[in-house]
Design a protein around this motif. Sequence first.
Motif, PDB file in Angstrom:
ATOM      1  N   ASP A  88       0.864  -1.186   0.000  1.00  0.00           N
ATOM      2  CA  ASP A  88       0.000   0.000   0.000  1.00  0.00           C
ATOM      3  C   ASP A  88       0.895   1.229   0.000  1.00  0.00           C
ATOM      4  O   ASP A  88       1.988   1.204   0.571  1.00  0.00           O
ATOM      5  N   TRP A  89       0.448   2.303  -0.649  1.00  0.00           N
ATOM      6  CA  TRP A  89       1.262   3.510  -0.708  1.00  0.00           C
ATOM      7  C   TRP A  89       0.435   4.736  -0.385  1.00  0.00           C
ATOM      8  O   TRP A  89      -0.793   4.728  -0.410  1.00  0.00           O
ATOM      9  N   VAL A  90       1.172   5.817  -0.124  1.00  0.00           N
ATOM     10  CA  VAL A  90       0.578   7.134   0.075  1.00  0.00           C
ATOM     11  C   VAL A  90       1.533   8.149  -0.551  1.00  0.00           C
ATOM     12  O   VAL A  90       2.752   8.030  -0.422  1.00  0.00           O
ATOM     13  N   GLU A  91       0.971   9.114  -1.280  1.00  0.00           N
ATOM     14  CA  GLU A  91       1.796  10.201  -1.804  1.00  0.00           C
ATOM     15  C   GLU A  91       1.994  11.212  -0.690  1.00  0.00           C
ATOM     16  O   GLU A  91       1.096  11.451   0.118  1.00  0.00           O
ATOM     17  N   LEU A  92       3.187  11.806  -0.642  1.00  0.00           N
ATOM     18  CA  LEU A  92       3.542  12.741   0.431  1.00  0.00           C
ATOM     19  C   LEU A  92       3.668  14.159  -0.100  1.00  0.00           C
ATOM     20  O   LEU A  92       4.111  14.364  -1.233  1.00  0.00           O
ATOM     21  N   ASP A  93       3.296  15.130   0.722  1.00  0.00           N
ATOM     22  CA  ASP A  93       3.506  16.542   0.411  1.00  0.00           C
ATOM     23  C   ASP A  93       4.838  16.960   1.007  1.00  0.00           C
ATOM     24  O   ASP A  93       4.898  17.592   2.058  1.00  0.00           O
ATOM     25  N   ASP A  94       5.910  16.573   0.365  1.00  0.00           N
ATOM     26  CA  ASP A  94       7.242  16.816   0.885  1.00  0.00           C
ATOM     27  C   ASP A  94       8.157  17.028  -0.313  1.00  0.00           C
ATOM     28  O   ASP A  94       8.065  16.274  -1.290  1.00  0.00           O
ATOM     29  N   ALA A  95       9.016  18.013  -0.248  1.00  0.00           N
ATOM     30  CA  ALA A  95       9.896  18.302  -1.372  1.00  0.00           C
ATOM     31  C   ALA A  95      10.893  17.168  -1.617  1.00  0.00           C
ATOM     32  O   ALA A  95      11.244  16.878  -2.752  1.00  0.00           O
ATOM     33  N   GLU A  96      11.329  16.504  -0.545  1.00  0.00           N
ATOM     34  CA  GLU A  96      12.321  15.437  -0.693  1.00  0.00           C
ATOM     35  C   GLU A  96      11.677  14.058  -0.854  1.00  0.00           C
ATOM     36  O   GLU A  96      12.041  13.299  -1.735  1.00  0.00           O
ATOM     37  N   TRP A  97      10.748  13.727   0.007  1.00  0.00           N
ATOM     38  CA  TRP A  97      10.131  12.406   0.023  1.00  0.00           C
ATOM     39  C   TRP A  97       8.821  12.456  -0.760  1.00  0.00           C
ATOM     40  O   TRP A  97       7.871  13.088  -0.350  1.00  0.00           O
ATOM     41  N   ARG A  98       8.742  11.773  -1.901  1.00  0.00           N
ATOM     42  CA  ARG A  98       7.597  11.870  -2.806  1.00  0.00           C
ATOM     43  C   ARG A  98       6.442  10.970  -2.414  1.00  0.00           C
ATOM     44  O   ARG A  98       5.299  11.307  -2.605  1.00  0.00           O
ATOM     45  N   TRP A  99       6.756   9.774  -1.903  1.00  0.00           N
ATOM     46  CA  TRP A  99       5.716   8.821  -1.538  1.00  0.00           C
ATOM     47  C   TRP A  99       6.283   7.856  -0.505  1.00  0.00           C
ATOM     48  O   TRP A  99       7.477   7.857  -0.240  1.00  0.00           O
ATOM     49  N   ALA A 100       5.404   7.064   0.075  1.00  0.00           N
ATOM     50  CA  ALA A 100       5.829   6.086   1.081  1.00  0.00           C
ATOM     51  C   ALA A 100       5.018   4.811   0.885  1.00  0.00           C
ATOM     52  O   ALA A 100       3.912   4.851   0.363  1.00  0.00           O
ATOM     53  N   PHE A 101       5.594   3.674   1.313  1.00  0.00           N
ATOM     54  CA  PHE A 101       4.887   2.414   1.147  1.00  0.00           C
ATOM     55  C   PHE A 101       4.886   1.596   2.432  1.00  0.00           C
ATOM     56  O   PHE A 101       5.693   1.799   3.324  1.00  0.00           O
ATOM     57  N   CYS A 102       3.947   0.666   2.472  1.00  0.00           N
ATOM     58  CA  CYS A 102       3.782  -0.256   3.591  1.00  0.00           C
ATOM     59  C   CYS A 102       3.553  -1.647   3.004  1.00  0.00           C
ATOM     60  O   CYS A 102       2.690  -1.811   2.151  1.00  0.00           O
ATOM     61  N   LEU A 103       4.337  -2.624   3.429  1.00  0.00           N
ATOM     62  CA  LEU A 103       4.084  -4.013   3.035  1.00  0.00           C
ATOM     63  C   LEU A 103       2.955  -4.513   3.921  1.00  0.00           C
ATOM     64  O   LEU A 103       3.151  -4.790   5.103  1.00  0.00           O
ATOM     65  N   THR A 104       1.764  -4.588   3.377  1.00  0.00           N
ATOM     66  CA  THR A 104       0.596  -4.932   4.188  1.00  0.00           C
ATOM     67  C   THR A 104       0.319  -6.427   4.230  1.00  0.00           C
ATOM     68  O   THR A 104      -0.381  -6.897   5.124  1.00  0.00           O
ATOM     69  N   SER A 105       0.844  -7.171   3.281  1.00  0.00           N
ATOM     70  CA  SER A 105       0.817  -8.637   3.349  1.00  0.00           C
ATOM     71  C   SER A 105       1.975  -9.141   2.504  1.00  0.00           C
ATOM     72  O   SER A 105       2.348  -8.517   1.524  1.00  0.00           O
ATOM     73  N   TRP A 106       2.537 -10.285   2.870  1.00  0.00           N
ATOM     74  CA  TRP A 106       3.658 -10.831   2.119  1.00  0.00           C
ATOM     75  C   TRP A 106       3.656 -12.346   2.252  1.00  0.00           C
ATOM     76  O   TRP A 106       3.063 -12.909   3.160  1.00  0.00           O
ATOM     77  N   ASP A 107       4.316 -12.963   1.298  1.00  0.00           N
ATOM     78  CA  ASP A 107       4.429 -14.421   1.248  1.00  0.00           C
ATOM     79  C   ASP A 107       3.089 -15.130   1.372  1.00  0.00           C
ATOM     80  O   ASP A 107       2.964 -16.152   2.056  1.00  0.00           O
ATOM     81  N   GLN A 108       2.089 -14.592   0.694  1.00  0.00           N
ATOM     82  CA  GLN A 108       0.765 -15.215   0.688  1.00  0.00           C
ATOM     83  C   GLN A 108       0.697 -16.242  -0.443  1.00  0.00           C
ATOM     84  O   GLN A 108       1.314 -16.069  -1.488  1.00  0.00           O
ATOM     85  N   PRO A 109      -0.078 -17.322  -0.267  1.00  0.00           N
ATOM     86  CA  PRO A 109      -0.130 -18.386  -1.274  1.00  0.00           C
ATOM     87  C   PRO A 109      -0.913 -18.035  -2.537  1.00  0.00           C
ATOM     88  O   PRO A 109      -0.786 -18.725  -3.546  1.00  0.00           O
ATOM     89  N   SER A 110      -1.713 -16.960  -2.481  1.00  0.00           N
ATOM     90  CA  SER A 110      -2.496 -16.572  -3.661  1.00  0.00           C
ATOM     91  C   SER A 110      -2.659 -15.059  -3.689  1.00  0.00           C
ATOM     92  O   SER A 110      -2.486 -14.375  -2.676  1.00  0.00           O
TER      93      SER A 110
END
Length: 152
Positions: A88-110
């Motif tokens: 999941d991501w979010v765009e940021l209002d920051d001159a240096e950092w443009r966006w940020a992400f979160c690994l919300t699930s990983w290594d799922q079978p499907s």
Amino acid sequence: MPLHPASRLLCAALLSAACGGVAERPVSPELPGPLVGHFVDDYGEERTVSSRRWTPHRGTALVVERWSVGEQWLLLRHPESALWTRVDWVELDDAEWRWAFCLTSWDQPSAAAALREGTGVADRTNPRVGCNGSPFTRMRTRWKGVEEVSGA
């Protein structure tokens, strides 16, 4: 010769079933511009992102199978293990950092499991602690031209 409408429906159903219930086409036609490029994160790790690949520079490229611009997520497939990850991501209002992400699930079978497990984990209203109690990982641009640079 064009396919009969019933044949098209059957093909779509078979393709969906073969892909774990996830259609080949993205939910939105193009990955948003701020997410495409070569980036470095808060921790100094580099990644290249295109509409086809999520490539950590110290690991295996993951295949971008689907995304939703409106809901701000990417569905990634691990080509070597056939496991799935939701980002999941979010765009940021920051001159240096443009966006940020979160690994919300990983290594799922499907794909369906990855999408389901990731639902509701990311709180974009508070990126400092909105990734299941941890901060989202912020990204800043290193350079553009992903297609030319990485072949992604």
